[in-house]
Scaffold this active site. Structure first.
Site, PDB file in Angstrom:
ATOM      1  N   GLU A 118     -20.549 -56.349  -0.421  1.00  0.00           N
ATOM      2  CA  GLU A 118     -20.426 -54.896  -0.221  1.00  0.00           C
ATOM      3  C   GLU A 118     -19.266 -54.607   0.707  1.00  0.00           C
ATOM      4  O   GLU A 118     -18.752 -55.504   1.387  1.00  0.00           O
ATOM      5  CB  GLU A 118     -21.734 -54.309   0.318  1.00  0.00           C
ATOM      6  CG  GLU A 118     -22.814 -54.267  -0.760  1.00  0.00           C
ATOM      7  CD  GLU A 118     -24.033 -53.459  -0.383  1.00  0.00           C
ATOM      8  OE1 GLU A 118     -24.148 -53.031   0.772  1.00  0.00           O
ATOM      9  OE2 GLU A 118     -24.886 -53.257  -1.262  1.00  0.00           O
ATOM     10  N   HIS A 228     -22.256 -41.336   2.318  1.00  0.00           N
ATOM     11  CA  HIS A 228     -21.981 -42.335   1.282  1.00  0.00           C
ATOM     12  C   HIS A 228     -20.946 -41.748   0.344  1.00  0.00           C
ATOM     13  O   HIS A 228     -21.076 -40.604  -0.087  1.00  0.00           O
ATOM     14  CB  HIS A 228     -23.266 -42.685   0.529  1.00  0.00           C
ATOM     15  CG  HIS A 228     -23.135 -43.958  -0.243  1.00  0.00           C
ATOM     16  ND1 HIS A 228     -22.364 -44.057  -1.368  1.00  0.00           N
ATOM     17  CD2 HIS A 228     -23.639 -45.193  -0.020  1.00  0.00           C
ATOM     18  CE1 HIS A 228     -22.406 -45.303  -1.820  1.00  0.00           C
ATOM     19  NE2 HIS A 228     -23.187 -46.010  -1.013  1.00  0.00           N
ATOM     20  N   ARG A 270     -16.926 -47.278   4.441  1.00  0.00           N
ATOM     21  CA  ARG A 270     -17.462 -46.048   3.847  1.00  0.00           C
ATOM     22  C   ARG A 270     -16.769 -44.782   4.305  1.00  0.00           C
ATOM     23  O   ARG A 270     -16.499 -43.894   3.522  1.00  0.00           O
ATOM     24  CB  ARG A 270     -18.928 -45.910   4.215  1.00  0.00           C
ATOM     25  CG  ARG A 270     -19.773 -46.719   3.337  1.00  0.00           C
ATOM     26  CD  ARG A 270     -21.196 -46.438   3.503  1.00  0.00           C
ATOM     27  NE  ARG A 270     -21.829 -47.390   2.605  1.00  0.00           N
ATOM     28  CZ  ARG A 270     -23.099 -47.702   2.618  1.00  0.00           C
ATOM     29  NH1 ARG A 270     -23.892 -47.118   3.481  1.00  0.00           N
ATOM     30  NH2 ARG A 270     -23.588 -48.553   1.768  1.00  0.00           N
ATOM     31  N   HIS A 329     -26.031 -39.795   4.204  1.00  0.00           N
ATOM     32  CA  HIS A 329     -26.753 -40.984   3.752  1.00  0.00           C
ATOM     33  C   HIS A 329     -27.520 -41.675   4.864  1.00  0.00           C
ATOM     34  O   HIS A 329     -28.604 -42.212   4.630  1.00  0.00           O
ATOM     35  CB  HIS A 329     -25.703 -41.940   3.176  1.00  0.00           C
ATOM     36  CG  HIS A 329     -26.251 -43.167   2.543  1.00  0.00           C
ATOM     37  ND1 HIS A 329     -27.108 -43.129   1.469  1.00  0.00           N
ATOM     38  CD2 HIS A 329     -26.058 -44.482   2.818  1.00  0.00           C
ATOM     39  CE1 HIS A 329     -27.410 -44.373   1.115  1.00  0.00           C
ATOM     40  NE2 HIS A 329     -26.808 -45.204   1.923  1.00  0.00           N
ATOM     41  N   ARG A 364     -22.172 -47.410  10.336  1.00  0.00           N
ATOM     42  CA  ARG A 364     -23.029 -48.524   9.908  1.00  0.00           C
ATOM     43  C   ARG A 364     -22.337 -49.380   8.857  1.00  0.00           C
ATOM     44  O   ARG A 364     -21.764 -48.866   7.891  1.00  0.00           O
ATOM     45  CB  ARG A 364     -24.306 -47.938   9.299  1.00  0.00           C
ATOM     46  CG  ARG A 364     -25.266 -48.969   8.750  1.00  0.00           C
ATOM     47  CD  ARG A 364     -26.430 -48.270   8.081  1.00  0.00           C
ATOM     48  NE  ARG A 364     -25.990 -47.615   6.873  1.00  0.00           N
ATOM     49  CZ  ARG A 364     -26.496 -47.840   5.673  1.00  0.00           C
ATOM     50  NH1 ARG A 364     -27.478 -48.717   5.525  1.00  0.00           N
ATOM     51  NH2 ARG A 364     -26.078 -47.184   4.599  1.00  0.00           N
TER      52      ARG A 364
END
Ligand SMILES: Cc1cc2nc3c(=O)[nH]c(=O)nc-3n(C[C@H](O)[C@H](O)[C@H](O)COP(=O)(O)OP(=O)(O)OC[C@H]3O[C@@H](n4cnc5c(N)ncnc54)[C@H](O)[C@@H]3O)c2cc1C
Length: 488
Positions: A118, A228, A270, A329, A364
């Site tokens: 990811e 997100h 992100r 998100h 995060r």
């Protein structure tokens, strides 16, 4: 109305929330405890919606130190390095725990754990289950195990307040009655439901954070909200948006503008991808995710859950490009806690998304939150075990007077506009002018005001917080706030 005392439960620890964090805490409890939530099916939890999986350094060539390095980098100077080290080191053990609980994590042909890559992870390190239904599979297995434990008393109800005179927990008001207790673990999730566009359950609106503030607890870094980049745009949709997991971009899907051109690095952090998309949307462009030619298996075979959501919206991800937009998100900020989950209020612990542990800092790293929910839930549960038998007398079994609050929230669009991905002083001030006068009565307005006030007091561009009017960085600092810090 004063309500009555639930005397059967008096003196027992109360765990609020039945997502992954609350259930893990409950599984750790030595003696009887109350598990309080509006539902025990996974409904209303972000945990059950998780698609990608859980990050843990279990792959060849990977290490907790490398996982920690990636986490610190994403956190943009505001992570607590000690907690980052502790949680990333706990990652492999957390995978063992999932296996012990019977979670069928995906494996390759040789029987080794399959691992996703990811964004901003330097290794393939996301364990997953059920294709893209990781959260659902994990939560159902954890729920099943918790149901076997007869010391857990399931109370289907909602938290309505903490009774903590002089900063010490004495009990909780719930929709089912008052529970006198000196030990409470808050595991009530995030606050995405405050926003117009969110991937989280709409019922998670951060009202419990407002209740902790009324009880005198300290909140930390409330301004850090993660968007997100790729939520599916479905025409006319007013509810929760379906997420298209980062794992899809990890598998090779690319972002394109309406003319087919690519415009950003898909596996950048992100916040970078979200801002790139937000800038294009502001120019009136449409942004699509193209997963039509993934290497290996087709989209629908690799991501069955997402495919189902796309088909519901009339789109076939194997043959069509998917319109996307960023959506709220994850909340990095929350209740300030120490390494064992203790808040600043004696007798109140917090774990999972509602807590600000120092793992995520200003942003995060993908798939770190299930890991945090799992291990911090366990740690909080164990710490309550050590202090529940300290000889302190149980709190009085009478119902104290309770303040009442409202929770209606007509400002989701304003929240998106002013407390979204791109923020300005003027926008924040306009927003606060409307919410601060309501914040004494309305729990949503109070939590939203904390986010807005912290954002106003952070004139910089750090991690997920981006002030367009004040470019650059200030020296790193946390913003800790209590109710008395707001101009109410
Ligand atoms: C669509 C989506 C996909 C995600 N994918 C991933 C992923 O792949 N990997 C990853 O690591 N993270 C992912 N996340 C984030 C992660 O799922 C959450 O951060 C994590 O599951 C939070 O767990 P939790 O137990 O703290 O809260 P939750 O799972 O949200 O549970 C909160 C619980 O508290 C209860 N509650 C709330 N208010 C009250 C109240 N007043 N009274 C009583 N109970 C209350 C709720 O009903 C619920 O039971 C994703 C999030 C979303 C929204």
């Amino acid at each position: 109305m004063q309500g009555h005392v639930l005397s059967r439960h008096a003196g027992w620890p109360v765990i609020i929330g039945a997502g992954l964090a609350g259930l893990m805490a409950a599984l750790e409890m030595d003696g009887p405890c109350v598990l309080l939530a509006p539902s025990f099916t996974g409904e209303g939890t972000s945990s059950t919606l998780a698609q990608g999986g859980m990050a843990a350094a279990v792959g060849p060539g990977d290490s907790p130190a490398s996982h920690a390095e990636d986490t610190l980098k994403a956190g943009a100077g505001l992570c607590d390095p000690a907690i980052v080290q502790r949680i990333t080191e706990a990652g492999p053990g957390a995978v063992e725990t999932l296996l012990r609980l019977g979670v069928p994590l995906a494996r390759d042909g040789k029987g080794q754990l399959s691992l996703h890559l990811e964004a901003a992870h330097s290794h393939e390190r996301i364990v997953f289950a059920g294709g893209d239904r990781s959260g659902q599979v994990i939560l159902q297995h954890v729920l099943q195990q918790a149901r076997k434990k007869d010391t857990i008393h399931w109370l289907q109800a909602t938290l309505e307040g903490f009774h903590a005179p002089d900063g010490t927990m004495q009990g909780v008001w719930t929709s089912a009655g008052f529970i006198p207790t000196r030990h409470c673990i808050l595991a009530s999730g995030g606050c995405g439901g405050l926003y117009q566009h969110t991937t989280s359950p709409l019922s998670n609106r951060g009202t419990t954070l407002a209740l902790t503030a009324w009880a005198g607890a300290t909140l930390r870094d409330m301004e850090f909200t993660q968007f997100h980049p790729t939520a599916l745009v479905a025409p006319g949709q007013t509810g929760r948006l379906s997420l298209i997991s980062e794992a899809v971009r990890g598998a090779g899907a690319v972002l394109r503008l309406d003319d087919g051109h690519r415009f950003t690095e898909e596996l950048a952090p992100r916040d970078v991808v979200s801002r790139a998309i937000a800038a294009q949307l502001r120019e009136g462009r449409t942004v699509f995710l193209d997963g039509r030619s993934l290497p290996g298996a087709p989209f629908s075979a690799r991501f069955p859950g997402i495919t189902q959501a796309c088909r519901k919206a009339g789109l076939d991800p194997d043959t069509q490009i998917l319109p996307v937009q960023p959506a709220m998100h994850y909340h990095m900020g929350g209740l300030k806690v120490d390494q064992t989950g203790r808040t600043t209020l004696k007798g109140l612990w917090a774990c999972g998304e509602v807590a600000c542990t120092g793992l995520h800092g200003a942003n995060r790293l993908a798939s770190n939150s299930l890991l945090e929910a799992l291990v911090c839930g366990q740690w909080a549960g164990r710490d309550v075990n050590t202090s529940r038998n300290d000889g302190t007398a149980p709190p009085p079994a009478t119902v104290p007077a309770r303040p009442t609050f409202t929770t209606d929230w007509p400002f989701r669009a304003e929240m998106q506009q002013h407390l979204g991905i791109l923020r300005t002083r003027t926008g924040l001030e306009n927003f606060l002018e409307r919410t601060l006068p309501l914040a004494r009565q309305n729990l949503c307005a109070l939590t939203a005001s904390f986010i807005g006030w912290a954002a106003l007091n952070r004139p910089e561009q750090r991690g997920a917080h981006w002030r367009e009017d004040t470019p650059g960085l200030q020296p790193p600092r946390h913003i800790d706030m209590q109710l008395t810090d707001l101009p109410l």
